[in-house]
Design a protein around this motif. Structure first.
Motif, PDB file in Angstrom:
ATOM      1  N   LEU A  80       0.825  -1.212   0.000  1.00 51.48           N
ATOM      2  CA  LEU A  80       0.000   0.000   0.000  1.00 51.48           C
ATOM      3  C   LEU A  80       0.859   1.263   0.000  1.00 51.48           C
ATOM      4  CD1 LEU A  80      -2.916  -1.208   2.288  1.00 51.48           C
ATOM      5  CD2 LEU A  80      -2.913  -0.893  -0.190  1.00 51.48           C
ATOM      6  N   ARG A  81       2.139   1.113   0.336  1.00 56.67           N
ATOM      7  CA  ARG A  81       3.063   2.258   0.270  1.00 56.67           C
ATOM      8  C   ARG A  81       3.782   2.326  -1.079  1.00 56.67           C
ATOM      9  NH1 ARG A  81       6.848   0.870   3.814  1.00 56.67           N
ATOM     10  NH2 ARG A  81       5.753  -0.604   5.154  1.00 56.67           N
ATOM     11  N   ALA A  82       3.679   1.268  -1.887  1.00 58.59           N
ATOM     12  CA  ALA A  82       4.422   1.203  -3.157  1.00 58.59           C
ATOM     13  C   ALA A  82       3.614   1.828  -4.292  1.00 58.59           C
ATOM     14  CB  ALA A  82       4.737  -0.254  -3.489  1.00 58.59           C
ATOM     15  N   GLU A  83       4.322   2.203  -5.337  1.00 60.69           N
ATOM     16  CA  GLU A  83       3.682   2.803  -6.516  1.00 60.69           C
ATOM     17  C   GLU A  83       4.125   2.022  -7.754  1.00 60.69           C
ATOM     18  OE1 GLU A  83       1.596   5.276  -6.569  1.00 60.69           O
ATOM     19  OE2 GLU A  83       1.780   5.921  -4.473  1.00 60.69           O
ATOM     20  N   PRO A  84       3.283   1.991  -8.782  1.00 62.77           N
ATOM     21  CA  PRO A  84       3.711   1.364 -10.043  1.00 62.77           C
ATOM     22  C   PRO A  84       4.954   2.072 -10.571  1.00 62.77           C
ATOM     23  CG  PRO A  84       1.377   2.019 -10.145  1.00 62.77           C
ATOM     24  CD  PRO A  84       1.927   2.559  -8.866  1.00 62.77           C
ATOM     25  N   ASN A  85       5.819   1.339 -11.244  1.00 61.77           N
ATOM     26  CA  ASN A  85       7.024   1.958 -11.809  1.00 61.77           C
ATOM     27  C   ASN A  85       6.868   2.079 -13.338  1.00 61.77           C
ATOM     28  OD1 ASN A  85       8.118  -0.429 -13.160  1.00 61.77           O
ATOM     29  ND2 ASN A  85       8.558  -1.216 -11.094  1.00 61.77           N
ATOM     30  N   ALA A  86       7.940   2.541 -13.975  1.00 62.76           N
ATOM     31  CA  ALA A  86       7.878   2.827 -15.416  1.00 62.76           C
ATOM     32  C   ALA A  86       7.527   1.588 -16.245  1.00 62.76           C
ATOM     33  CB  ALA A  86       9.215   3.402 -15.875  1.00 62.76           C
ATOM     34  N   ALA A  87       7.845   0.397 -15.742  1.00 63.89           N
ATOM     35  CA  ALA A  87       7.507  -0.832 -16.481  1.00 63.89           C
ATOM     36  C   ALA A  87       5.996  -1.049 -16.485  1.00 63.89           C
ATOM     37  CB  ALA A  87       8.207  -2.028 -15.841  1.00 63.89           C
ATOM     38  N   HIS A  88       5.365  -0.958 -15.298  1.00 69.16           N
ATOM     39  CA  HIS A  88       3.903  -1.113 -15.228  1.00 69.16           C
ATOM     40  C   HIS A  88       3.225  -0.059 -16.101  1.00 69.16           C
ATOM     41  CE1 HIS A  88       5.276  -2.507 -11.102  1.00 69.16           C
ATOM     42  NE2 HIS A  88       4.559  -3.551 -11.463  1.00 69.16           N
ATOM     43  N   LEU A  89       3.740   1.171 -16.028  1.00 69.06           N
ATOM     44  CA  LEU A  89       3.097   2.275 -16.763  1.00 69.06           C
ATOM     45  C   LEU A  89       3.224   2.080 -18.271  1.00 69.06           C
ATOM     46  CD1 LEU A  89       4.282   5.192 -14.436  1.00 69.06           C
ATOM     47  CD2 LEU A  89       1.937   4.334 -14.664  1.00 69.06           C
ATOM     48  N   ALA A  90       4.397   1.612 -18.719  1.00 66.00           N
ATOM     49  CA  ALA A  90       4.600   1.416 -20.161  1.00 66.00           C
ATOM     50  C   ALA A  90       3.672   0.317 -20.690  1.00 66.00           C
ATOM     51  CB  ALA A  90       6.054   1.062 -20.442  1.00 66.00           C
ATOM     52  N   LEU A  91       3.474  -0.741 -19.910  1.00 65.51           N
ATOM     53  CA  LEU A  91       2.584  -1.828 -20.357  1.00 65.51           C
ATOM     54  C   LEU A  91       1.130  -1.349 -20.418  1.00 65.51           C
ATOM     55  CD1 LEU A  91       4.171  -4.824 -18.415  1.00 65.51           C
ATOM     56  CD2 LEU A  91       4.263  -4.392 -20.887  1.00 65.51           C
ATOM     57  N   ALA A  92       0.765  -0.485 -19.489  1.00 67.25           N
ATOM     58  CA  ALA A  92      -0.599   0.065 -19.522  1.00 67.25           C
ATOM     59  C   ALA A  92      -0.763   0.951 -20.758  1.00 67.25           C
ATOM     60  CB  ALA A  92      -0.877   0.853 -18.246  1.00 67.25           C
ATOM     61  N   ALA A  93       0.242   1.778 -21.040  1.00 66.30           N
ATOM     62  CA  ALA A  93       0.152   2.696 -22.186  1.00 66.30           C
ATOM     63  C   ALA A  93       0.171   1.941 -23.519  1.00 66.30           C
ATOM     64  CB  ALA A  93       1.313   3.698 -22.128  1.00 66.30           C
ATOM     65  N   LEU A  94       0.748   0.748 -23.505  1.00 66.28           N
ATOM     66  CA  LEU A  94       0.836  -0.046 -24.740  1.00 66.28           C
ATOM     67  C   LEU A  94      -0.558  -0.407 -25.276  1.00 66.28           C
ATOM     68  CD1 LEU A  94       3.188  -1.253 -26.470  1.00 66.28           C
ATOM     69  CD2 LEU A  94       2.888  -3.394 -25.182  1.00 66.28           C
ATOM     70  N   GLU A  95      -1.560  -0.331 -24.406  1.00 64.95           N
ATOM     71  CA  GLU A  95      -2.931  -0.674 -24.829  1.00 64.95           C
ATOM     72  C   GLU A  95      -3.471   0.282 -25.890  1.00 64.95           C
ATOM     73  OE1 GLU A  95      -5.727  -1.553 -21.701  1.00 64.95           O
ATOM     74  OE2 GLU A  95      -4.244  -2.684 -20.562  1.00 64.95           O
ATOM     75  N   GLU A  96      -2.821   1.424 -26.036  1.00 63.59           N
ATOM     76  CA  GLU A  96      -3.243   2.337 -27.099  1.00 63.59           C
ATOM     77  C   GLU A  96      -2.987   1.727 -28.482  1.00 63.59           C
ATOM     78  OE1 GLU A  96      -1.941   6.701 -28.016  1.00 63.59           O
ATOM     79  OE2 GLU A  96      -2.061   6.401 -25.834  1.00 63.59           O
ATOM     80  N   HIS A  97      -1.982   0.851 -28.546  1.00 63.25           N
ATOM     81  CA  HIS A  97      -1.552   0.315 -29.846  1.00 63.25           C
ATOM     82  C   HIS A  97      -1.793  -1.181 -30.014  1.00 63.25           C
ATOM     83  CE1 HIS A  97       0.578   4.120 -30.509  1.00 63.25           C
ATOM     84  NE2 HIS A  97       0.887   4.029 -29.227  1.00 63.25           N
ATOM     85  N   PHE A  98      -1.931  -1.890 -28.915  1.00 67.47           N
ATOM     86  CA  PHE A  98      -2.074  -3.361 -28.950  1.00 67.47           C
ATOM     87  C   PHE A  98      -3.172  -3.779 -27.970  1.00 67.47           C
ATOM     88  CE2 PHE A  98       2.368  -2.605 -30.097  1.00 67.47           C
ATOM     89  CZ  PHE A  98       2.596  -3.503 -31.133  1.00 67.47           C
ATOM     90  N   ILE A  99      -3.705  -4.971 -28.215  1.00 69.18           N
ATOM     91  CA  ILE A  99      -4.450  -5.628 -27.128  1.00 69.18           C
ATOM     92  C   ILE A  99      -3.368  -6.163 -26.198  1.00 69.18           C
ATOM     93  CG2 ILE A  99      -5.944  -7.571 -26.536  1.00 69.18           C
ATOM     94  CD1 ILE A  99      -6.975  -7.409 -29.469  1.00 69.18           C
ATOM     95  N   VAL A 100      -3.448  -5.862 -24.923  1.00 69.95           N
ATOM     96  CA  VAL A 100      -2.401  -6.308 -23.987  1.00 69.95           C
ATOM     97  C   VAL A 100      -3.043  -7.133 -22.878  1.00 69.95           C
ATOM     98  CG1 VAL A 100      -0.536  -5.600 -22.438  1.00 69.95           C
ATOM     99  CG2 VAL A 100      -1.056  -4.210 -24.465  1.00 69.95           C
ATOM    100  N   ASN A 101      -2.636  -8.372 -22.780  1.00 71.57           N
ATOM    101  CA  ASN A 101      -3.088  -9.242 -21.675  1.00 71.57           C
ATOM    102  C   ASN A 101      -1.899  -9.517 -20.770  1.00 71.57           C
ATOM    103  OD1 ASN A 101      -4.797 -11.018 -24.209  1.00 71.57           O
ATOM    104  ND2 ASN A 101      -5.792  -9.690 -22.740  1.00 71.57           N
ATOM    105  N   ILE A 102      -2.066  -9.201 -19.499  1.00 69.34           N
ATOM    106  CA  ILE A 102      -1.007  -9.486 -18.531  1.00 69.34           C
ATOM    107  C   ILE A 102      -1.392 -10.740 -17.749  1.00 69.34           C
ATOM    108  CG2 ILE A 102       0.308  -8.556 -16.582  1.00 69.34           C
ATOM    109  CD1 ILE A 102       0.388  -6.166 -18.232  1.00 69.34           C
ATOM    110  N   VAL A 103      -0.494 -11.685 -17.726  1.00 71.10           N
ATOM    111  CA  VAL A 103      -0.663 -12.877 -16.890  1.00 71.10           C
ATOM    112  C   VAL A 103       0.449 -12.770 -15.855  1.00 71.10           C
ATOM    113  CG1 VAL A 103      -0.649 -15.399 -16.853  1.00 71.10           C
ATOM    114  CG2 VAL A 103      -1.537 -14.196 -18.861  1.00 71.10           C
TER     115      VAL A 103
END
Ligand code: APR
Length: 228
Positions: A62-85
Protein backbone atom coordinates in the motif's frame (compact mmCIF):
# COMPACT_ATOMS: atom_id res chain seq x y z
CA UNK A 1 -6.97 -4.98 -36.09
CA UNK A 2 -4.67 -4.60 -33.11
CA UNK A 3 -2.17 -7.38 -32.47
CA UNK A 4 -2.19 -9.11 -29.11
CA UNK A 5 0.76 -8.74 -26.73
CA UNK A 6 0.78 -11.22 -23.86
CA UNK A 7 3.03 -10.49 -20.88
CA UNK A 8 4.02 -13.07 -18.28
CA UNK A 9 5.29 -11.08 -15.32
CA UNK A 10 6.92 -11.95 -12.03
CA UNK A 11 8.32 -10.28 -8.95
CA UNK A 12 11.11 -8.51 -10.90
CA UNK A 13 8.61 -6.16 -12.56
CA UNK A 14 7.73 -4.79 -9.12
CA UNK A 15 11.28 -4.80 -7.69
CA UNK A 16 11.90 -1.19 -8.64
CA UNK A 17 8.67 -0.25 -6.87
CA UNK A 18 10.37 -1.44 -3.68
CA UNK A 19 8.79 -4.91 -3.40
CA UNK A 20 11.36 -7.66 -2.86
CA UNK A 21 11.62 -10.53 -5.31
CA UNK A 22 11.68 -14.08 -3.93
CA UNK A 23 14.85 -15.74 -5.19
CA UNK A 24 17.38 -12.90 -5.56
CA UNK A 25 20.10 -12.81 -2.90
CA UNK A 26 18.17 -10.26 -0.79
CA UNK A 27 14.81 -11.80 -1.73
CA UNK A 28 11.99 -12.91 0.54
CA UNK A 29 13.01 -16.57 0.49
CA UNK A 30 16.44 -15.62 1.83
CA UNK A 31 14.75 -14.27 4.97
CA UNK A 32 11.76 -16.58 5.38
CA UNK A 33 11.29 -20.31 4.97
CA UNK A 34 8.60 -21.19 2.44
CA UNK A 35 7.42 -24.01 4.72
CA UNK A 36 6.83 -21.49 7.56
CA UNK A 37 4.70 -18.98 5.67
CA UNK A 38 3.56 -20.26 2.30
CA UNK A 39 2.12 -23.77 2.60
CA UNK A 40 -1.28 -25.13 3.70
CA UNK A 41 0.55 -26.97 6.53
CA UNK A 42 2.02 -23.69 7.81
CA UNK A 43 -1.46 -22.16 7.85
CA UNK A 44 -2.75 -25.06 9.94
CA UNK A 45 0.26 -25.17 12.28
CA UNK A 46 0.81 -21.46 12.92
CA UNK A 47 -1.89 -19.37 11.22
CA UNK A 48 -0.88 -16.16 13.04
CA UNK A 49 2.62 -16.34 11.56
CA UNK A 50 1.26 -16.84 8.04
CA UNK A 51 -1.28 -14.02 8.44
CA UNK A 52 1.43 -11.70 9.76
CA UNK A 53 3.74 -12.44 6.83
CA UNK A 54 1.01 -11.36 4.41
CA UNK A 55 -0.02 -8.43 6.62
CA UNK A 56 3.54 -7.11 6.26
CA UNK A 57 3.48 -7.65 2.50
CA UNK A 58 0.12 -5.84 2.25
CA UNK A 59 1.31 -2.88 4.32
CA UNK A 60 4.39 -2.59 2.10
CA UNK A 61 2.29 -2.83 -1.07
CA UNK A 62 0.00 0.00 0.00
CA UNK A 63 3.06 2.26 0.27
CA UNK A 64 4.42 1.20 -3.16
CA UNK A 65 3.68 2.80 -6.52
CA UNK A 66 3.71 1.36 -10.04
CA UNK A 67 7.02 1.96 -11.81
CA UNK A 68 7.88 2.83 -15.42
CA UNK A 69 7.51 -0.83 -16.48
CA UNK A 70 3.90 -1.11 -15.23
CA UNK A 71 3.10 2.28 -16.76
CA UNK A 72 4.60 1.42 -20.16
CA UNK A 73 2.58 -1.83 -20.36
CA UNK A 74 -0.60 0.06 -19.52
CA UNK A 75 0.15 2.70 -22.19
CA UNK A 76 0.84 -0.05 -24.74
CA UNK A 77 -2.93 -0.67 -24.83
CA UNK A 78 -3.24 2.34 -27.10
CA UNK A 79 -1.55 0.32 -29.85
CA UNK A 80 -2.07 -3.36 -28.95
CA UNK A 81 -4.45 -5.63 -27.13
CA UNK A 82 -2.40 -6.31 -23.99
CA UNK A 83 -3.09 -9.24 -21.68
CA UNK A 84 -1.01 -9.49 -18.53
CA UNK A 85 -0.66 -12.88 -16.89
CA UNK A 86 1.12 -12.26 -13.63
CA UNK A 87 2.52 -14.39 -10.84
CA UNK A 88 2.47 -11.29 -8.66
CA UNK A 89 -0.06 -10.82 -5.91
CA UNK A 90 0.37 -7.03 -5.93
CA UNK A 91 -2.02 -4.70 -7.77
CA UNK A 92 0.60 -2.51 -9.45
CA UNK A 93 -0.35 -3.51 -13.02
CA UNK A 94 -3.97 -2.51 -12.28
CA UNK A 95 -2.97 0.72 -10.56
CA UNK A 96 -0.83 1.63 -13.58
CA UNK A 97 -3.96 1.26 -15.72
CA UNK A 98 -3.68 -2.20 -17.32
CA UNK A 99 -7.19 -3.42 -18.09
CA UNK A 100 -6.55 -7.16 -18.47
CA UNK A 101 -4.60 -8.71 -15.61
CA UNK A 102 -4.86 -12.38 -14.65
CA UNK A 103 -3.39 -13.20 -11.24
CA UNK A 104 -2.13 -16.78 -11.30
CA UNK A 105 -1.08 -16.79 -7.64
CA UNK A 106 -3.90 -14.76 -6.13
CA UNK A 107 -4.17 -11.23 -4.80
CA UNK A 108 -2.77 -9.69 -1.65
CA UNK A 109 -5.67 -7.25 -1.29
CA UNK A 110 -8.21 -10.07 -1.14
CA UNK A 111 -8.88 -12.53 1.69
CA UNK A 112 -11.09 -15.56 1.66
CA UNK A 113 -12.72 -18.09 3.95
CA UNK A 114 -10.47 -21.02 4.82
CA UNK A 115 -13.53 -23.22 4.20
CA UNK A 116 -14.88 -21.73 0.97
CA UNK A 117 -12.47 -20.32 -1.64
CA UNK A 118 -15.33 -18.45 -3.31
CA UNK A 119 -16.16 -16.36 -0.22
CA UNK A 120 -13.81 -13.45 -0.76
CA UNK A 121 -13.51 -10.02 0.75
CA UNK A 122 -11.40 -7.02 -0.21
CA UNK A 123 -8.71 -6.48 2.40
CA UNK A 124 -6.52 -3.43 2.90
CA UNK A 125 -5.73 -3.70 6.61
CA UNK A 126 -4.19 -6.51 8.66
CA UNK A 127 -6.00 -9.86 8.99
CA UNK A 128 -5.86 -11.30 12.49
CA UNK A 129 -6.82 -14.63 14.04
CA UNK A 130 -10.56 -14.35 14.73
CA UNK A 131 -11.31 -12.23 11.64
CA UNK A 132 -14.05 -14.24 9.98
CA UNK A 133 -15.59 -14.61 6.54
CA UNK A 134 -19.37 -14.46 6.11
CA UNK A 135 -19.59 -18.24 6.69
CA UNK A 136 -18.04 -17.82 10.14
CA UNK A 137 -14.71 -19.41 9.13
CA UNK A 138 -11.29 -17.77 9.60
CA UNK A 139 -10.09 -15.50 6.80
CA UNK A 140 -6.86 -16.39 5.01
CA UNK A 141 -4.95 -14.63 2.23
CA UNK A 142 -6.32 -15.20 -1.28
CA UNK A 143 -2.89 -16.46 -2.30
CA UNK A 144 -1.86 -19.75 -3.87
CA UNK A 145 0.45 -21.53 -1.44
CA UNK A 146 3.05 -24.09 -2.47
CA UNK A 147 1.27 -27.41 -2.86
CA UNK A 148 -2.04 -25.80 -3.76
CA UNK A 149 -3.77 -25.81 -7.12
CA UNK A 150 -3.47 -22.87 -9.50
CA UNK A 151 -7.10 -22.36 -10.48
CA UNK A 152 -6.35 -19.73 -13.14
CA UNK A 153 -3.77 -21.88 -14.93
CA UNK A 154 -6.03 -23.00 -17.75
CA UNK A 155 -7.17 -19.46 -18.44
CA UNK A 156 -3.52 -18.34 -18.45
CA UNK A 157 -2.59 -21.05 -20.95
CA UNK A 158 -5.44 -20.01 -23.27
CA UNK A 159 -4.31 -16.36 -23.15
CA UNK A 160 -0.67 -17.26 -23.86
CA UNK A 161 -1.73 -19.41 -26.81
CA UNK A 162 -3.40 -16.37 -28.40
CA UNK A 163 -0.27 -14.17 -28.26
CA UNK A 164 1.02 -12.47 -31.41
CA UNK A 165 3.95 -11.15 -29.36
CA UNK A 166 5.06 -12.66 -26.03
CA UNK A 167 7.00 -10.88 -23.29
CA UNK A 168 8.37 -12.43 -20.10
CA UNK A 169 9.51 -9.92 -17.51
CA UNK A 170 11.01 -10.30 -14.04
CA UNK A 171 10.47 -13.96 -13.34
CA UNK A 172 13.01 -16.69 -12.67
CA UNK A 173 10.61 -19.19 -14.30
CA UNK A 174 11.47 -21.43 -11.38
CA UNK A 175 7.96 -22.13 -10.15
CA UNK A 176 5.65 -24.55 -11.88
CA UNK A 177 3.03 -24.78 -13.20
CA UNK A 178 3.25 -21.02 -13.97
CA UNK A 179 6.66 -21.35 -15.66
CA UNK A 180 5.24 -23.99 -18.00
CA UNK A 181 2.99 -21.38 -19.60
CA UNK A 182 5.84 -20.42 -21.95
CA UNK A 183 5.19 -23.74 -23.69
CA UNK A 184 1.79 -22.53 -24.89
CA UNK A 185 3.25 -19.81 -27.13
CA UNK A 186 2.53 -20.62 -30.78
CA UNK A 187 5.39 -21.40 -33.12
CA UNK A 188 6.90 -18.32 -34.79
CA UNK A 189 5.63 -15.78 -32.22
CA UNK A 190 8.34 -13.23 -31.34
CA UNK A 191 9.37 -13.77 -27.69
CA UNK A 192 11.19 -11.27 -25.49
CA UNK A 193 12.64 -11.72 -22.02
CA UNK A 194 13.44 -8.71 -19.84
CA UNK A 195 15.60 -9.52 -16.86
CA UNK A 196 18.97 -8.14 -15.73
CA UNK A 197 20.10 -11.66 -14.82
CA UNK A 198 20.33 -15.04 -16.53
CA UNK A 199 17.06 -16.94 -16.73
CA UNK A 200 16.91 -20.61 -17.70
CA UNK A 201 19.31 -20.78 -20.66
CA UNK A 202 17.14 -23.53 -22.11
CA UNK A 203 14.61 -20.93 -23.27
CA UNK A 204 16.51 -20.01 -26.41
CA UNK A 205 13.40 -18.78 -28.19
CA UNK A 206 13.64 -15.50 -26.27
CA UNK A 207 15.47 -12.37 -27.26
CA UNK A 208 16.97 -11.49 -23.87
CA UNK A 209 16.97 -7.79 -22.98
CA UNK A 210 19.37 -7.75 -20.08
CA UNK A 211 17.99 -4.72 -18.23
CA UNK A 212 15.88 -3.88 -15.24
CA UNK A 213 12.16 -3.74 -15.95
CA UNK A 214 11.78 0.03 -15.57
CA UNK A 215 14.30 0.57 -18.37
CA UNK A 216 13.83 -2.56 -20.50
CA UNK A 217 10.03 -2.58 -20.68
CA UNK A 218 9.56 1.02 -21.91
CA UNK A 219 12.35 0.45 -24.45
CA UNK A 220 10.75 -2.71 -25.79
CA UNK A 221 7.30 -1.07 -25.88
CA UNK A 222 8.70 1.82 -27.96
CA UNK A 223 10.30 -0.68 -30.33
CA UNK A 224 7.06 -2.65 -30.74
CA UNK A 225 5.10 0.55 -31.42
CA UNK A 226 7.63 1.76 -33.98
CA UNK A 227 7.40 -1.61 -35.79
CA UNK A 228 3.60 -1.62 -36.17
N1 APR B 1 13.76 -5.91 -13.39
C1 APR B 1 13.46 -7.11 -13.99
N2 APR B 1 13.74 -8.29 -13.43
C2 APR B 1 14.33 -8.29 -12.23
C3 APR B 1 14.68 -7.11 -11.55
C4 APR B 1 14.36 -5.88 -12.17
N3 APR B 1 14.65 -4.68 -11.62
N4 APR B 1 15.28 -7.44 -10.39
C5 APR B 1 15.30 -8.79 -10.33
N5 APR B 1 14.73 -9.31 -11.43
C6 APR B 1 14.52 -10.71 -11.82
C7 APR B 1 15.46 -11.71 -11.20
O1 APR B 1 16.67 -11.77 -11.96
C8 APR B 1 14.67 -12.99 -11.30
O2 APR B 1 14.86 -13.64 -12.54
O3 APR B 1 13.23 -11.10 -11.37
C9 APR B 1 13.21 -12.51 -11.20
C10 APR B 1 12.54 -12.79 -9.89
O4 APR B 1 12.44 -14.17 -9.73
P1 APR B 1 11.75 -14.77 -8.42
O5 APR B 1 12.24 -14.07 -7.21
O6 APR B 1 11.89 -16.24 -8.48
O7 APR B 1 10.20 -14.32 -8.60
P2 APR B 1 9.08 -15.03 -9.46
O8 APR B 1 9.63 -15.68 -10.66
O9 APR B 1 7.99 -14.02 -9.65
O10 APR B 1 8.58 -16.13 -8.45
C11 APR B 1 7.53 -16.99 -8.83
O11 APR B 1 7.51 -17.91 -6.64
O12 APR B 1 7.49 -17.88 -4.32
C12 APR B 1 6.74 -17.87 -5.45
O13 APR B 1 4.52 -17.37 -5.50
C13 APR B 1 5.76 -16.74 -5.58
O14 APR B 1 4.80 -15.85 -7.61
C14 APR B 1 6.02 -16.20 -6.95
C15 APR B 1 6.69 -17.35 -7.64
Amino acid sequence: MKKRVVVLSGAGVSAESGLETFRDSNGLWANYRIEDVCTPEALRRDPAKVLDFYNMRREQLLRAEPNAAHLALAALEEHFIVNIVTQNIDDLHERAGSSSVLHLHGELLVSRSIKNPHLKVETRGPVKLGDLASDGAQLRPHVVFFGEEVPELERGAKIVSLADIFIVVGTSLAVYPAAGLVNYVQHGVPCFLIDPNDVKPSYRMFEHIRKGASEGVPELCSLLISNI
